[in-house]
Enzyme design. Sequence first.
Site, short mmCIF file in Angstrom:
data_model
loop_
_atom_site.label_atom_id
_atom_site.label_comp_id
_atom_site.label_asym_id
_atom_site.label_seq_id
_atom_site.Cartn_x
_atom_site.Cartn_y
_atom_site.Cartn_z
N CYS A 106 0.87 -1.18 0.00
CA CYS A 106 0.00 0.00 0.00
C CYS A 106 0.90 1.22 0.00
O CYS A 106 1.70 1.41 0.92
CB CYS A 106 -0.88 -0.04 1.25
SG CYS A 106 -1.86 1.44 1.49
N CYS A 113 -2.69 15.40 2.85
CA CYS A 113 -3.85 15.30 1.96
C CYS A 113 -4.75 16.51 2.17
O CYS A 113 -4.85 17.04 3.27
CB CYS A 113 -4.61 14.01 2.28
SG CYS A 113 -5.99 13.68 1.17
N GLY A 160 -2.70 10.40 1.05
CA GLY A 160 -2.94 11.21 -0.14
C GLY A 160 -4.11 10.75 -0.98
O GLY A 160 -4.63 9.65 -0.81
N SER A 192 -7.36 4.06 -5.37
CA SER A 192 -8.48 4.39 -4.49
C SER A 192 -8.74 5.89 -4.51
O SER A 192 -7.81 6.68 -4.41
CB SER A 192 -8.15 3.92 -3.08
OG SER A 192 -9.23 4.15 -2.22
N1 SAH Z 1 -7.60 9.25 -0.80
C1 SAH Z 1 -7.91 7.95 -1.26
C2 SAH Z 1 -6.91 6.87 -0.85
C3 SAH Z 1 -6.32 6.92 0.55
S1 SAH Z 1 -7.31 6.37 1.87
C4 SAH Z 1 -9.32 7.56 -0.86
O1 SAH Z 1 -9.96 8.35 -0.18
O2 SAH Z 1 -9.79 6.51 -1.26
C5 SAH Z 1 -7.52 4.65 1.65
C6 SAH Z 1 -8.82 4.12 2.24
O3 SAH Z 1 -8.76 4.11 3.68
C7 SAH Z 1 -10.03 4.96 1.89
O4 SAH Z 1 -11.12 4.13 1.59
C8 SAH Z 1 -10.26 5.74 3.16
O5 SAH Z 1 -11.54 6.25 3.21
C9 SAH Z 1 -9.95 4.69 4.20
N2 SAH Z 1 -9.68 5.19 5.55
C10 SAH Z 1 -9.02 6.29 5.93
N3 SAH Z 1 -9.00 6.40 7.26
C11 SAH Z 1 -9.66 5.34 7.74
C12 SAH Z 1 -9.99 4.89 9.05
N4 SAH Z 1 -9.62 5.58 10.13
N5 SAH Z 1 -10.70 3.74 9.17
C13 SAH Z 1 -11.06 3.04 8.08
N6 SAH Z 1 -10.79 3.41 6.81
C14 SAH Z 1 -10.10 4.55 6.65
#
Ligand code: SAH
Length: 342
Positions: A106, A113, A160, A192
């Site tokens: 990952c 961000c 990000g 993602s």
């Molecule tokens: N910005 C992109 C990719 C990075 S986040 C996106 O929003 O998809 C990767 C994934 O982790 C996303 O689905 C995001 O919503 C999730 N995520 C972020 N923080 C989290 C948390 N505390 N618990 C569960 N999922 C989380």
Amino acid sequence: MDKRDILSLSLAELEEILVSSGEKKFRARQIYEWLHIKKVESFDEMTNISATLLTKLNEEFYINLLNISRKLESTVDNIVKYLYRLSDGNYIETVLMEYNHGMSICISTQVGCKMGCTFCASTIAGFVRNLEPSEMLQQIYSTEKDSGKKISNIVLMGIGEPLDNFDNVIKFLQILSSKEGSNMSLRHVTVSTCGLVPKIDKLSDLRLGLTLSVSLHASNNKTRSEIMPVNRTYNIEELIAACRRYIKKTGRRITFEYAVIDDVNSSNEEAFRLAELLRGLNCHVNLIPVNAIKERNYTSLIKNVHNFQNNLKNKGINATIRRTLGSDINAACGQLRRDEIK
Ligand code: SAH
């Protein structure tokens, strides 16, 4: 003259630069192989390149390297989390995960961000800068080198928003999949996004064959706008319409991510609305128990996640519950970097 970041150049660009300075075209390919197949860390390791050309490379280019600042190994899952220090002193995170089918990584796409999702640790201190293609590639190269493992799957789910760094991400994917380089099939790559609609369309035009994962996390606009500010610009209906276009254009299934948060988006109504929204769409739903971060008191009782899954199932939508991995090593996005910069 500023030195150029040679790892961020495509083979065609490298050829053009070398040829215009009087070198033979095949030299570019040799150098590109040293960089992306043998993954050398200095020009001087390129043993089939003449001393004169090596001097020129050292003068005009640099190989962007990452330093392992911290490395945490989970004792509960086969997960290793790297905190990498970039050449300008910023930090990013990379997570290596072992699955039955191989090693998955990952990677981060930005330092910080801008998106402001309330449950995500990556966004709390704001945005610093985009990552260069070289810095995305090096997360893979350095992690393979350190772990001694071959990586077979790549997910752009670290720190990000990948589609907010569109050009560099596409360039990274081109270099990664180039036949003369790592030759990685983009079928093994997942991008993602929190839902930048115009960029989803732009991506679908490229028909890269990768997997698109959309972070939905709510099925009504009020809740989604509260926890994901991006929804105030591109709402759920616009997002789902873009997903429909993406599926139609690329023939690929979309994955929807839904982090179930108690008392925020976990009700029966939310599940029914989600089923309604996704009806007839070629997609898969991943339910994730929200990963608790220090800055917020979000929780996710596993019984609520199961209840949500059952509600979807009763409405004809299959969903899997994603394991929370590396809970003992702060594996949720951005938590390690957050601790480091504090
Ligand atoms: N910005 C992109 C990719 C990075 S986040 C996106 O929003 O998809 C990767 C994934 O982790 C996303 O689905 C995001 O919503 C999730 N995520 C972020 N923080 C989290 C948390 N505390 N618990 C569960 N999922 C989380």
